[in-house]
Design a protein around this motif. Structure first.
Motif, PDB file in Angstrom:
ATOM      1  N   TRP A   1     -23.501  10.930  18.806  1.00 58.43           N
ATOM      2  CA  TRP A   1     -22.497  11.868  18.300  1.00 58.43           C
ATOM      3  C   TRP A   1     -23.070  13.261  18.093  1.00 58.43           C
ATOM      4  O   TRP A   1     -22.394  14.268  18.296  1.00 58.43           O
ATOM      5  N   MET A   2     -24.335  13.344  17.676  1.00 54.93           N
ATOM      6  CA  MET A   2     -24.954  14.668  17.520  1.00 54.93           C
ATOM      7  C   MET A   2     -25.017  15.395  18.862  1.00 54.93           C
ATOM      8  O   MET A   2     -24.858  16.615  18.929  1.00 54.93           O
ATOM      9  N   ALA A   3     -25.254  14.650  19.936  1.00 57.75           N
ATOM     10  CA  ALA A   3     -25.264  15.254  21.262  1.00 57.75           C
ATOM     11  C   ALA A   3     -23.860  15.484  21.788  1.00 57.75           C
ATOM     12  O   ALA A   3     -23.557  16.534  22.362  1.00 57.75           O
ATOM     13  N   ASP A   4     -22.970  14.500  21.583  1.00 57.71           N
ATOM     14  CA  ASP A   4     -21.646  14.547  22.207  1.00 57.71           C
ATOM     15  C   ASP A   4     -20.649  15.424  21.464  1.00 57.71           C
ATOM     16  O   ASP A   4     -19.670  15.883  22.064  1.00 57.71           O
ATOM     17  N   ALA A   5     -20.851  15.648  20.164  1.00 58.23           N
ATOM     18  CA  ALA A   5     -19.894  16.471  19.415  1.00 58.23           C
ATOM     19  C   ALA A   5     -19.748  17.844  20.066  1.00 58.23           C
ATOM     20  O   ALA A   5     -18.643  18.376  20.219  1.00 58.23           O
ATOM     21  N   TYR A   6     -20.878  18.419  20.463  1.00 58.09           N
ATOM     22  CA  TYR A   6     -20.864  19.728  21.137  1.00 58.09           C
ATOM     23  C   TYR A   6     -20.162  19.627  22.483  1.00 58.09           C
ATOM     24  O   TYR A   6     -19.295  20.437  22.819  1.00 58.09           O
ATOM     25  N   VAL A   7     -20.516  18.597  23.271  1.00 54.97           N
ATOM     26  CA  VAL A   7     -20.017  18.497  24.639  1.00 54.97           C
ATOM     27  C   VAL A   7     -18.518  18.226  24.666  1.00 54.97           C
ATOM     28  O   VAL A   7     -17.785  18.802  25.483  1.00 54.97           O
ATOM     29  N   VAL A   8     -18.034  17.341  23.790  1.00 55.64           N
ATOM     30  CA  VAL A   8     -16.605  17.007  23.772  1.00 55.64           C
ATOM     31  C   VAL A   8     -15.771  18.232  23.407  1.00 55.64           C
ATOM     32  O   VAL A   8     -14.770  18.552  24.065  1.00 55.64           O
ATOM     33  N   VAL A   9     -16.179  18.933  22.356  1.00 58.31           N
ATOM     34  CA  VAL A   9     -15.444  20.134  21.945  1.00 58.31           C
ATOM     35  C   VAL A   9     -15.514  21.206  23.030  1.00 58.31           C
ATOM     36  O   VAL A   9     -14.521  21.867  23.348  1.00 58.31           O
ATOM     37  N   PHE A  10     -16.691  21.368  23.613  1.00 53.04           N
ATOM     38  CA  PHE A  10     -16.881  22.337  24.697  1.00 53.04           C
ATOM     39  C   PHE A  10     -15.918  22.052  25.844  1.00 53.04           C
ATOM     40  O   PHE A  10     -15.228  22.939  26.349  1.00 53.04           O
ATOM     41  N   ALA A  11     -15.870  20.779  26.283  1.00 57.08           N
ATOM     42  CA  ALA A  11     -15.015  20.409  27.409  1.00 57.08           C
ATOM     43  C   ALA A  11     -13.542  20.610  27.081  1.00 57.08           C
ATOM     44  O   ALA A  11     -12.755  21.067  27.919  1.00 57.08           O
TER      45      ALA A  11
END
Length: 517
Positions: free
Chosen positions: A51-61
């Motif tokens: 989640w620490m890695a994906d929180a940025y990527v999901v919001v970014f996308a």
């Protein structure tokens, strides 16, 4: 255009954009090195690290397309400054965070800023430079983004060796502040009021649909794939994303233009680029814990040991275009994917006793394969579109690549977590300690450090064996995925390379490629 090129401040303005892209570039790779340290200090399991890695990527996308439209309608400089300010605020939040949930929230906040900065940093170039100078300007931005990749692990490793883990967030603050100041004083304001309006409902459907999908994938190993909450999240994701597609297909001027997928060259090049991001993001998630926990390197040593992949990527990305001109995009993309598959399959043979030399070998091959397939694929995707659809096509391509990265981290990280937990030998440990040890290889080593000498050695050896076995399975899956993508590319990509639209097509592909990785 003459007035633009005569503007003596245009190169200083470019410096503002370079600072912005450099900040985003090394922030991505800094986190990969920092995650094992953060996991140990915060007690974060594999799911929380995902989640620490994906929180940025999901919001970014989810926000990249509406962010670009906001800049078009309300001013690109204004939105670029807003994005940098949000990124700065999120970085401060991350540096001051005291638990995992606050770090995840900070990463999500940084994702909002990143979504504004990335498309707008490119979209302001036509107002600053004529076509001749624009190619040079894009090359400079590409170089800055490329520089961020190897700098991130090294800077992050040095910071972690000398300061607390929050310093990897704090280093963004002066960089973002410099970018804001430069934008305020040097960048002219531009806009396109005729661009499509931002659709709040489509934006909400994208964010909630992707969020539900990623949540289900990350939580499934711990809860079980048949758990009611997991199944409900999968169902919600399917409903929300289907509603998004139906809404966008009916819109007169959609944010997410699905009709672009009717262009064969765009569709299959985009699919290839997305699958590559799936593979690379998963690999970059599982490798740092191996280097730190299993091989015993510190954070700085881990950052330095990621350089072979960065070197292979930069060399291949620079040499891709001449090779494409000689052999054609289809052959180069397919060959690059085969090389990537070979590297992943070779990496799946890694053991706890392999040593770094073997890892450096397949890391270098990974970078070469990645560079030779993703740059021609992205350039081919944009080149397959009519000139007047390049902007919307670039947005859709970037969004799908980010989705591929998010799913790669979630799915491959969950696969690793499940294998590690099942294979770890926790015989003799109290139930709570056994549960904690099963969260991650970092947690297992922390538990081992508190156990007796015999139990410590056995648990540490079991943790290393379990993690390496799980990493091998993940790399095997990555290799198979890359091989399937290579076969699809060889069969389905158009035989002839699409004509390049403009010099900036390739440069934009390079920027997005390097920033994502």
């Amino acid at each position: 255009m003459v007035a633009v090129t005569a503007n003596p401040r245009r190169w200083w303005a470019l410096g503002a954009l370079v600072a912005s892209m450099l900040t985003l570039g090394f922030d991505m790779t800094i986190l990969n090195v920092a995650l094992p340290t953060m996991a140990g200090d915060l007690g974060a399991g594999t799911g929380q690290q995902q989640w620490m890695a994906d929180a940025y990527v999901v919001v970014f996308a989810a926000l990249m397309l509406p962010a670009g439209l906001l800049g078009d309608r309300f001013g690109r400089r204004r939105m670029l400054i807003t994005g940098l300010a949000l990124f700065l605020a999120g970085s401060l939040m991350g540096a001051l965070a005291s638990d995992v949930n606050w770090v995840i929230a900070a990463r999500a906040f940084m994702g909002i800023g990143g979504a504004l900065v990335t498309p707008l940093a490119l979209s302001v170039l036509p107002s600053l430079f004529d076509p001749d100078e624009r190619a040079k300007a894009i090359g400079i931005i590409s170089a800055a983004s490329a520089l961020g990749m190897p700098l991130g692990p090294i800077i992050g490793g040095w910071l972690l060796n000398h300061f607390w883990w929050g310093s990897v967030f704090l280093v963004n603050v002066p960089m973002a502040a410099i970018g804001i100041a430069a934008c305020v004083f040097l960048l002219p304001e531009t806009s396109d009021p005729a661009s499509p309006r931002v659709d709040p409902l489509s934006t909400a459907l994208t964010a909630t649909g992707l969020g539900a999908l990623i949540y289900a994938i990350i939580e499934a190993p711990g809860r079980g794939w048949s758990d009611g909450v997991v199944l409900a999240m999968f169902a919600a994701a399917a409903v929300l994303l289907t509603a998004l597609v139906l809404r966008e297909r009916r819109a007169v001027r959609p944010m997410l233009d699905m009709t672009l997928l009717a262009h064969r060259g765009f569709l299959f090049n985009t699919l290839a680029a997305t699958l590559v991001m799936f593979v690379l993001s998963g690999l970059m998630f599982v490798l740092p814990p191996y280097l730190q926990a299993v091989l015993g390197h510190d954070a700085l040593g881990t950052g330095v040991r990621l350089l072979p992949m960065m070197g292979g990527l930069m060399i291949a990305a620079r040499g891709a275009q001449p090779v494409v001109a000689k052999f054609g995009a289809r052959a180069v993309v397919s060959a690059g994917l085969v090389v990537l598959a070979f590297a992943a399959l070779l990496g799946s043979r890694t053991t706890a006793e392999s040593g770094y030399g073997f890892v450096a070998l397949w890391l270098s091959i990974t970078g070469v394969g990645f560079g030779f397939c993703v740059v021609p694929a992205m350039d081919g995707a944009l080149g397959a579109l009519p000139r007047d659809r390049a902007g919307s096509g670039s947005g859709l391509l970037m969004t799908l690549r980010q989705v591929g990265a998010a799913i790669g981290i979630a799915l491959l990280g969950s696969l690793l977590a499940g294998i590690f937990r099942d294979r770890l030998d926790v015989t003799g440990l109290p139930p709570q300690a056994a549960h904690t040890a099963g969260e991650s290889v970092i947690a297992a080593h922390l538990i081992a450090a508190k156990a007796g000498p015999d139990s410590a050695a056995r648990l540490a050896a079991s943790a290393n064996d379990a993690y390496v076995h799980g990493m091998g399975v993940v790399l095997l899956v990555c290799g198979i995925a890359a091989l399937v993508a290579a076969l699809l590319a060889a069969v389905l990509l158009p035989k002839a390379a699409a004509p390049a639209q403009e010099a900036e097509s390739t440069g934009a592909a390079m920027v997005v490629t390097v920033e994502d990785a």
